[in-house]
Each structure stands twice: as C-alpha cells, then as structure tokens.
Design an enzyme around this catalytic site. Sequence first.
Site, mmCIF file in Angstrom:
data_model
loop_
_atom_site.group_PDB
_atom_site.id
_atom_site.type_symbol
_atom_site.label_atom_id
_atom_site.label_comp_id
_atom_site.label_asym_id
_atom_site.label_seq_id
_atom_site.Cartn_x
_atom_site.Cartn_y
_atom_site.Cartn_z
ATOM 1 N N LYS A 198 30.490 -14.697 37.456
ATOM 2 C CA LYS A 198 31.520 -15.688 37.811
ATOM 3 C C LYS A 198 32.800 -15.029 38.330
ATOM 4 O O LYS A 198 33.044 -13.847 38.103
ATOM 5 C CB LYS A 198 31.779 -16.607 36.618
ATOM 6 C CG LYS A 198 30.611 -17.594 36.472
ATOM 7 C CD LYS A 198 30.825 -18.679 35.490
ATOM 8 C CE LYS A 198 29.605 -19.625 35.526
ATOM 9 N NZ LYS A 198 29.580 -20.575 34.445
ATOM 10 N N ARG A 241 23.307 -17.800 29.638
ATOM 11 C CA ARG A 241 22.714 -18.188 30.925
ATOM 12 C C ARG A 241 23.050 -17.083 31.921
ATOM 13 O O ARG A 241 24.231 -16.880 32.236
ATOM 14 C CB ARG A 241 23.324 -19.528 31.359
ATOM 15 C CG ARG A 241 22.775 -20.083 32.674
ATOM 16 C CD ARG A 241 23.481 -21.397 33.003
ATOM 17 N NE ARG A 241 22.998 -21.960 34.259
ATOM 18 C CZ ARG A 241 23.400 -21.553 35.453
ATOM 19 N NH1 ARG A 241 24.283 -20.596 35.573
ATOM 20 N NH2 ARG A 241 22.913 -22.131 36.547
#
Length: 265
Positions: A198, A241
């Site tokens: 991210k 995840r």
Amino acid sequence: MGVVNVTPDSFSDGGCFADPRDAVAHALALVAAGADVVDVGGESTRPGAEPVPFDEELRRVLPVVEALAGHVRVSIDTMKPAVAEAAVRAGATLVNDVSGSLDLAQVAAAHGVGWVCMHMQGSPRTMQHRPEYRDVVTEVTAFLARQGAAARDLGVGEVWVDPGIGFGKTMAHNLALLADLPRLVDAGFPVLVGTSRKSFLGRLLAEADGGDPTPTPVGDRLEGSIATAAWALLHGAAMVRVHDVAETVAARRALLSPAQAGVPA
Ligand code: PMM
C-alpha cells in the site's frame, strides 16, 4: 489470504490477471506458496477508482471463483450484494466487504458463509480527499464492533473485522491503527489486516531511504509489506491479506518458531 485481482486497474497488480485463466493460474500458485484463502476481486478499490457495473464485475470474477472453489477456500472481494450472492453460489465461502455494510452480511447469513467487515471512510472515489477522525482507533474499533455484533444478530456465524488500512486514512491514521491493533483484537472478533504494497509503505520506505519525497514504487514495497504483516500477526491479527504469499509465509514461520520453541509437543 492471497490477493487475486481480476481487474485492469488495481494499484498493485492491475491488468496482470485480467484474463480469468491467468487469474486462476496465479491463485493456484499462491495456494502452492501457502495461502489458506484466496481473495478474488473484480472491482478495483484504489483511491479514485470508479465503480464497475454489476455484470462486468460478475463476468470477471465468476469463472475464477468456479475454477478455484474445489481447490482452496475462496473469498469474494466485493461491495455488491448480488455479486457476493452469485460468487457464493459458485463456491465462495467468505464475503470480503470493504464497505462494511450489513447488506452483504445479510447475504453471508442467508448462505451460511463468513463475512469480513472492513472499515472505510467515504468511497474509493473520494476516500483520500482529506480523511478526518477525532480519534481514529476509537472510531474504527467502535464501528467494527457495532457492525460485527449486528452481523451476528443477523445470523452470520463467522465474522471477521478489518481496520481498512489505506481506506480513507492518512499515513498517521494507518500507523495509529497498526500501533494500537490489540485494541481492535480486544473487540472479540478475529482480525484481518491488509497492508500489502500500500501507498503509505511507499512513503515510509522512501523516508527510510533518506528523505527522498518520491514514494518507493509498488514493486519495491516487499520489505515494508512483510514487516507490517509480521507486526500485525505479532499483535493479534488472525489473518493477513497479501500479494507476496511465499515470502510472508516464510516470514511468519521464522517469526512464530521462536515463540513455539518452548512449548512441549
Ligand atoms: N485492501 C484492498 C482490497 N481489499 N480487503 C480487505 N478486507 N482488507 C484490505 O486491506 C483490502 C481489501 C486493496 O488492495 P488491492 O488493490 O491490492 O487488492
């Protein structure tokens, strides 16, 4: 949980697996690398992303869910109840809902499958325009505890909660949620965390490299992804995840072995 984005435009791997055959092959490689669950998504949730029409999302995900369902636990990453419903009928047993809406919890309850409730402020199109909280950890934890309890009341037997790293959050918000993860764990639901590749990692890693303001590109965020996954696992997350399954599984093995060494067999 390994990420399988069947999209032309996800931030980390958009376009790599837009053909269902490529997506299935990639998912099976993630399983071979140690993924317990594969999360199949057909609508990008990157900041600024436009919604995808229902039939297009279904066209992307359904063949992939059908092909994988006999091999591994499949999670469907969607905000649309009708897509969740079709994917569950095709064999998915976990509904991963980045909107945290009870509409999707209802689908999970009706079909006896699990539900992941993720926190997001706003929608993907606008969520990174000045996200604001008075106390991000308290607000996110309260939201997830409330939605989790409501889902249980609706009859969902397996409820996961996820703080939604990067979804309507500044870097400071993301770091506060990770730092205080045990508070979310204390809410009593198993916690899922997604930090993999991210953009806050791009900024953190750039700063670690000596203050260059250019974020580290998506392909160079492996160390940050592993470090934050390890942090989450050590602070009580029950699932992470990730895109880089083999590396994360190896890191988890190294991380948990010392903790287990003193326990008699
Ligand atoms: N992040 C993305 C998509 N789906 N679902 C959950 N539960 N948690 C997340 O953090 C999450 C998610 C965005 O990442 P991607 O575009 O690489 O899939």
